[in-house]
Motif scaffolding. Structure first.
Motif, short mmCIF file in Angstrom:
data_model
loop_
_atom_site.label_atom_id
_atom_site.label_comp_id
_atom_site.label_asym_id
_atom_site.label_seq_id
_atom_site.Cartn_x
_atom_site.Cartn_y
_atom_site.Cartn_z
N TYR A 1 -3.98 15.12 4.93
CA TYR A 1 -3.57 16.05 6.16
C TYR A 1 -2.28 16.85 5.45
O TYR A 1 -1.47 16.56 4.63
N PHE A 2 -1.85 17.66 6.52
CA PHE A 2 -0.52 18.50 6.30
C PHE A 2 -0.04 19.09 7.35
O PHE A 2 -0.99 19.44 8.49
N HIS A 3 0.83 19.56 7.64
CA HIS A 3 1.34 20.38 8.86
C HIS A 3 1.49 21.80 8.70
O HIS A 3 1.86 22.14 7.42
N VAL A 4 1.23 22.66 9.69
CA VAL A 4 1.26 24.05 9.36
C VAL A 4 2.88 24.42 9.04
O VAL A 4 2.97 25.56 8.16
N TRP A 5 3.80 23.66 9.53
CA TRP A 5 5.24 24.22 9.14
C TRP A 5 5.49 23.87 7.57
O TRP A 5 6.64 24.31 7.03
N GLU A 6 4.60 23.04 6.99
CA GLU A 6 4.91 22.88 5.63
C GLU A 6 4.60 23.91 4.68
O GLU A 6 4.87 23.92 3.46
N LEU A 7 3.81 24.96 5.23
CA LEU A 7 3.75 26.20 4.50
C LEU A 7 4.72 27.37 4.99
O LEU A 7 4.58 28.26 4.48
N ASP A 8 5.83 26.93 5.41
CA ASP A 8 6.87 27.67 5.75
C ASP A 8 8.32 27.25 5.14
O ASP A 8 8.98 26.85 5.89
N PRO A 9 8.61 27.47 3.69
CA PRO A 9 9.73 27.11 3.26
C PRO A 9 10.94 28.00 3.86
O PRO A 9 12.14 27.41 3.47
N GLU A 10 10.89 28.93 4.60
CA GLU A 10 11.80 29.62 5.09
C GLU A 10 12.19 29.55 6.58
O GLU A 10 13.16 30.31 7.08
N GLN A 11 11.55 28.44 6.98
CA GLN A 11 12.00 28.00 8.58
C GLN A 11 13.37 27.77 8.78
O GLN A 11 13.90 27.35 7.72
N PRO A 12 13.80 27.81 9.76
CA PRO A 12 15.21 27.51 10.14
C PRO A 12 15.56 26.35 9.84
O PRO A 12 14.83 25.54 9.82
N ARG A 13 16.97 26.13 9.41
CA ARG A 13 17.38 24.66 9.03
C ARG A 13 18.18 24.13 10.09
O ARG A 13 19.12 24.80 10.82
N ILE A 14 17.86 22.84 10.53
CA ILE A 14 18.48 22.07 11.59
C ILE A 14 19.66 21.39 10.83
O ILE A 14 19.48 20.17 10.56
N LEU B 1 0.90 -1.42 -0.06
CA LEU B 1 0.01 -0.03 0.00
C LEU B 1 0.64 1.18 -0.02
O LEU B 1 2.04 1.42 0.80
N LEU B 2 0.49 2.13 -0.95
CA LEU B 2 1.25 3.55 -0.99
C LEU B 2 0.36 4.50 -0.36
O LEU B 2 -0.74 4.60 -0.83
N PRO B 3 1.08 5.22 0.69
CA PRO B 3 0.37 6.23 1.60
C PRO B 3 0.26 7.51 0.44
O PRO B 3 1.18 7.79 -0.13
N ILE B 4 -1.06 7.83 0.33
CA ILE B 4 -1.14 9.04 -0.49
C ILE B 4 -2.02 10.28 0.16
O ILE B 4 -2.85 11.09 -0.47
N SER B 5 -1.91 10.11 1.47
CA SER B 5 -2.77 10.99 2.19
C SER B 5 -2.23 12.57 2.35
O SER B 5 -2.90 13.34 3.11
N GLY B 6 -1.39 12.92 1.59
CA GLY B 6 -0.84 14.21 1.64
C GLY B 6 0.27 14.57 2.48
O GLY B 6 1.35 13.46 2.37
#
Length: 569
Positions: free
Chosen positions: A226-239, A191-196
């Motif tokens: 589903y999605f995370h709110v941080w996925e709308l933040d491409p400028e977030q700090p890099r770890i 099964l391939l997850p396709i839920s976002g």
């Protein structure tokens, strides 16, 4: 547009968490340090809410209890926009780290916080990790007993019955809990997850687009997106300390997530879980009263009248990315120190090539107890510490790394060790009571190897000689003739102090990996530099002038008689 797509109800779920909460970084970031990071979850959640308003779409927001406790206003904002709030647990903790009773208490604690903040009953749950029916189904009993109506945590596999791939009810002792599993596509081999979420960013989106369309046309059950709110933040700090795999997993194609959402919101009819179950009108808590806001003003510990003035030196070179984390950390450090000490912070920008100097002034420039100094040329970390010592007006001076690889809160325990007969307290992760966490093996090998050699040259038999995290007696080190300006100068400072008779003690502590930016150390150059410095210190110890060796004992006697004179006077 397919009429089926606009009439069938799919589920839209939003995970409210920040970039430093995620499972990809759980081995690097301790929960106790969450408050030190630059928070971005509020702006990202508000961006999500505005996007959903634009498409007149409602969603279920799974919120961490930690966020609800920190920011109840944000939870209320979600509800005021017409969305459902559900539980993500208090911390982003894996079930494998919780017993049944700990899981139950975590649910109760989170529900109390979210219900107080939102005025809604919390009837839904999604775990921090994707669960499997075979080993995790025990949670349905706990969820049912705690009054939950649905869960959305399970990722089905090929071994599970087909019914478990879709929305279904779990019955136990007369109680039922709905399960909304992650949507998948059967490829025959699995099964391939396709839920976002991450799947839409990592797999070719053309494939994902077709999979969602096929689901809509073939099945009556809702597609779970589903999605995370941080996925709308491409400028977030890099770890930067994360592995290559986890950096790809977390950061890859963040810039495409917003247009993916826009496309799907325009194509399909999404609702929240409570509306799908026709329970939206039953969520409101009767007789709900708005809870008092948690004060955003820090509660300062009572200050004693005999606060000792101290200086804290922080050398900085190309540390723009680390400074917001440092600022949050120093805020709580200042609070802890204020009971017995009056700290002044001295930042030394070592001619950074990025915007470190500008960021320092933005974050600290208006503070009365902060001094910002800038080198005209890049000189090195030891030169930065020496500049700070020259700028300091106090006898007790501390130095620390800008990247917080040592916990600055440990200063509260280190400072009392600088007694009258002690000249330097140095952090020691290699002490038997210390430790290291996620530090690269090459760095440990280099540092431990250097310590092994320094032990054979110097009088003070320490476990660590190269730490920048220290507490100094200023008069004992200000006149040391330091020749090395970079990392080697840190070891040279300790070595010369030792050879001049200085008293040095260790403080066992933990060294952690740098989270932001990159190490400035040049490995080969540092290895040869240590060998050269060891040779120099050996010559000083065994062939140096007696006057230089006895310099320190003379200074100590002078300090002793000066103290006696003051006490008699």
């Amino acid at each position: 547009m397919n009429n089926n797509a606009t009439t069938k109800k799919h589920l839209l779920t939003v995970l409210v968490e920040d970039y430093f909460h995620v499972g990809a970084f759980e081995n690097l970031i301790q929960q106790r340090n969450w408050s030190n990071f630059e928070p971005r979850y509020e702006r990202n959640t508000l961006k999500t809410l505005d996007l959903l308003d634009e498409f007149d779409t409602k969603a279920t927001f799974f919120v961490l209890g930690w966020i609800g406790e920190q920011n109840p206003r944000l939870v209320r904002e979600i509800v005021s926009r017409g969305h459902e709030v559900a539980s993500r647990g208090f911390y982003h903790r894996s079930l494998k780290n919780l017993t049944n009773e700990e899981f139950r208490e975590d649910l109760r604690k989170t529900n109390r916080i979210l219900e107080d903040a939102s005025g809604q009953k919390i009837i839904g749950y999604r775990s921090a990790e994707k669960l499997h029916y075979e080993k995790d189904s025990w949670i349905f009993n706990v969820l049912a007993e705690e009054g939950f109506v649905y869960d959305a945590s399970f990722l089905p596999t090929q071994k599970d019955t087909k019914a478990k791939r879709f929305a279904h009810q779990i019955h136990n002792d007369g109680k039922a809990v709905w399960e909304f599993p992650y949507s998948t596509r059967n490829l025959g081999l699995g099964l391939l997850p396709i839920s976002g979420g991450n799947y839409f960013r990592q797999f070719p989106y053309t494939l994902m687009r077709k999979a969602v369309k096929d689901w809509t046309n073939r099945y009556e059950e809702p597609f779970v997106f589903y999605f995370h709110v941080w996925e709308l933040d491409p400028e977030q700090p890099r770890i930067n300390a994360a592995s290559s795999y986890n950096r790809i997993r977390h950061y890859r194609k963040l810039d495409k997530m917003e247009w993916i959402l826009r496309e799907n919101l325009s194509l399909y009819n999404f609702v929240d879980a409570a509306e799908f179950l026709a329970l939206k009108d039953e969520l409101r808590i009767t007789n709900y009263e708005l809870q008092n806001e948690k004060s955003i003003i820090e509660v300062q510990k009572p200050k004693t009248s005999d606060q000792k003035p101290i200086s804290i030196i922080i050398p900085c070179y190309n540390e723009e990315a680390a400074l917001p984390y440092l600022a949050n950390t120093l805020r709580s450090v200042s609070t802890e120190l204020s009971g017995n000490y009056k700290p002044e912070f001295i930042f030394v920008d070592d001619c950074s090539r990025d915007a470190t100097f500008e960021k320092l002034n933005e974050l600290f420039g208006q503070k009365e107890n902060v001094k910002i100094v800038r080198h005209e040329t890049n000189k090195g970390v030891a030169a930065g510490i020496m500049t700070g010592l020259q700028e300091a007006k106090t006898e007790i001076v501390c130095s620390m790394d800008c990247d917080c690889t040592y916990d600055p809160h440990e200063l509260v325990r280190m400072l009392p060790l600088l007694t009258e007969n002690v000249d330097l307290v140095t952090a020691s992760p290699y002490h038997k009571a210390g430790g290291v966490r996620n530090v690269p093996e090459w760095r440990l090998f280099l540092s431990k190897g250097a310590s092994f050699l320094y032990r054979r040259v110097l009088r003070s038999k320490l476990d660590t000689y190269t730490s920048c995290f220290r507490v100094y007696r200023r008069s004992s080190v200000i006149d040391l003739p330091i020749e090395e300006k970079g990392f080697l100068g840190v070891a040279e400072m300790l070595g010369r102090l030792d050879l001049q008779g200085g008293k040095i003690i260790e403080f066992p502590t933990v060294l952690e990996v740098r989270l932001f930016g990159f190490s400035k150390m040049k490995t080969a150059r540092t290895i040869f530099g240590h060998l050269k410095l060891l040779s120099k210190l050996s010559n000083l110890r065994f062939f140096g002038k007696q006057a230089e060796i006895s310099y320190f004992s003379t200074k100590r006697k002078s300090r002793y008689f000066k103290k006696r004179k003051i006490s008699r006077g």
